[in-house]
Design an enzyme around this catalytic site. Structure first.
Site, mmCIF file in Angstrom:
data_model
loop_
_atom_site.group_PDB
_atom_site.id
_atom_site.type_symbol
_atom_site.label_atom_id
_atom_site.label_comp_id
_atom_site.label_asym_id
_atom_site.label_seq_id
_atom_site.Cartn_x
_atom_site.Cartn_y
_atom_site.Cartn_z
ATOM 1 N N ASP A 127 0.822 -1.208 0.000
ATOM 2 C CA ASP A 127 0.000 0.000 0.000
ATOM 3 C C ASP A 127 0.863 1.268 0.000
ATOM 4 O O ASP A 127 2.101 1.195 -0.038
ATOM 5 C CB ASP A 127 -0.938 -0.069 1.225
ATOM 6 C CG ASP A 127 -2.282 0.558 0.969
ATOM 7 O OD1 ASP A 127 -2.370 1.434 0.094
ATOM 8 O OD2 ASP A 127 -3.245 0.196 1.657
ATOM 9 N N ASP A 149 -10.162 3.451 -3.419
ATOM 10 C CA ASP A 149 -10.890 2.266 -2.943
ATOM 11 C C ASP A 149 -12.306 2.153 -3.511
ATOM 12 O O ASP A 149 -13.036 3.136 -3.614
ATOM 13 C CB ASP A 149 -10.988 2.291 -1.417
ATOM 14 C CG ASP A 149 -9.640 2.030 -0.773
ATOM 15 O OD1 ASP A 149 -8.620 2.017 -1.499
ATOM 16 O OD2 ASP A 149 -9.608 1.851 0.453
HETATM 17 C C1 GLA Z 1 -6.032 1.245 1.441
HETATM 18 C C2 GLA Z 1 -6.173 0.261 0.281
HETATM 19 C C3 GLA Z 1 -7.303 -0.712 0.576
HETATM 20 C C4 GLA Z 1 -7.016 -1.448 1.884
HETATM 21 C C5 GLA Z 1 -6.817 -0.446 3.002
HETATM 22 C C6 GLA Z 1 -6.337 -1.097 4.285
HETATM 23 O O1 GLA Z 1 -7.139 2.080 1.547
HETATM 24 O O2 GLA Z 1 -6.425 0.958 -0.914
HETATM 25 O O3 GLA Z 1 -7.454 -1.639 -0.478
HETATM 26 O O4 GLA Z 1 -5.874 -2.242 1.724
HETATM 27 O O5 GLA Z 1 -5.842 0.542 2.661
HETATM 28 O O6 GLA Z 1 -6.112 -0.173 5.290
#
Ligand code: GLA
Length: 386
Positions: A150, A206
């Site tokens: 990430d 997301d």
């Molecule tokens: C980010 C990523 C998500 C998930 C969250 C976890 O937002 O884009 O897919 O992995 O972190 O905290």
């Protein structure tokens, strides 16, 4: 003899060089599996992961191709151990990650974990920036098969070196670990993530379990098809199919389109309590076969008539996969058509179109046409009739 020796040395140098630089062939087709985040967020523990492994087998998901069992954020303890290594949360994962990897492997599955190219994960737990070598070594020791990496808490440090450091650390472990770059599309990863060693890279922020989110992410994929190829896939984020806030028609559209886009297919629902309707969507073999076929391009938008859209993907056998999408929410179904010529099919008197959701066939002479209900999609494979 001397010359032979020199040739031998040259070959071994070349092969070592080649190995350290080559990306492992871990995603010749888009990876498929399950990930804990969309449904469970931080409410995860080893019981959930084991039960999900069992459900992947009993539901038929594994047989349909879903192999990766991915633990997202929140698996780690809030402090590194005395050696400075990442460790699993002692309360929620008392037996550690290795025992879950062993369990997954015993069922023919693969295990994925998560970290961030930052000082902390998005949920504020220890992450891997400047600990790449040690953390990659641990992941390899535990038998991890995939790392989702990430972008939170990145200290505004340049993105390429941050992702490259982990790619190299993973490579140096000698264990094949699929590298999933999750940088949210911020720095056009489709232009660099392949070279850095990413097998897949997120192209967007997301996903959420609602229609607007799915359509917003879909629109962001337009034009990215040229960057996608085996071991280098655009990732429009994981699936929300079955999470409860969309209709089955909407989930069918989501799954059809993600399949056509050669997206990694990571289910994000509770597999232990999955309804039959959800299972039928996720395990539709013919739709999955479109996702897993490499016809030289990921699917792309061919025509946009406002709320009616035509998406296509060339298939390896010369046929076309087609998704006719109705984005309109009105109760009145719309008729959507496309001609074999627009689809780039070779000229023929007749074509056969197989509907991948209703499992019916139609003969097409002029246009492939379907009546598509609100937020639904009709998905076909069309080819010249024999
Ligand atoms: C980010 C990523 C998500 C998930 C969250 C976890 O937002 O884009 O897919 O992995 O972190 O905290």
């Amino acid at each position: 003899m001397k010359i032979l020796l020199q040739i031998l040395i040259l070959f071994s140098v070349l092969s070592v060089f080649g190995q350290t630089n080559a990306k492992e062939n871990l995603a010749p087709t888009p990876p498929m599996g399950w990930n804990s985040w969309n449904k469970f967020g931080c409410k995860i523990d080893e019981k959930l992961i084991r039960e999900t492994a069992d459900a992947m087998i009993s539901s038929g998901m594994k047989d349909a191709g879903f192999i990766y069992l991915n633990i997202d954020d929140c698996w780690m303890a809030d402090k590194r151990d005395a050696n400075g290594d990442l460790q699993a949360d002692p309360i929620r994962f008392p037996n550690g990650i290795k025992s879950l990897a062993d369990y997954a492997h015993s069922k023919g599955l693969k295990l994925g974990v998560y970290s961030s190219a930052g000082t902390k994960t998005c949920e504020g737990l220890p992450a891997s920036l400047d600990y790449e070598t040690a953390d990659a070594k641990k992941f390899a020791e535990w038998g991890v098969d995939l790392l989702k990496y990430d972008n939170c808490n990145n200290q505004k440090r340049p993105f390429i070196p941050r992702y490259q450091a982990m790619a190299e650390a993973l490579r140096k472990t000698g264990r094949p670990i699929l590298f999933s770059i999750c940088e949210w599309g911020e720095n056009k990863p489709w232009q660099w993530a392949d070279n850095v060693g990413g097998h897949i890279w997120r192209t967007t922020g997301d996903i959420r379990d609602n229609w607007q989110s799915v359509m917003r992410l879909l629109d962001l994929q337009v034009g990215l098809e040229k960057y996608s190829k085996p071991n280098a896939w655009n990732d429009p984020d994981m699936l929300e199919v079955g999470n409860g806030s969309m209709t089955d028609a909407e989930y069918r559209s989501h799954f059809s389109l993600w399949a056509l886009l050669n997206a990694p297919l990571f289910a994000g629902n509770d597999l232990r309590t999955m309804k039959n309707g959800t299972k039928d969507i996720l395990t539709n073999r013919e739709v999955i076969a479109v996702n897993q076929d490499w016809g030289g391009s990921q699917g792309y938008k061919l025509r946009d008539d406002g709320d009616s859209e035509v998406w296509i993907k060339p298939m390896s056998d010369g046929s076309r996969a087609v998704v006719l999408l109705n984005r309109n929410g009105s109760d009145i179904p719309v008729s959507i058509s496309v001609s074999p010529k627009e689809l780039g099919l070779s000229e023929a008197k007749k074509y056969t179109a197989h509907n991948l959701w209703t499992k019916t066939n139609q003969t097409v002479t002029k246009n492939l046409t379907a009546s598509v209900a609100a937020h639904n999609s009709a998905m076909f494979i069309i080819k010249p009739a024999k």
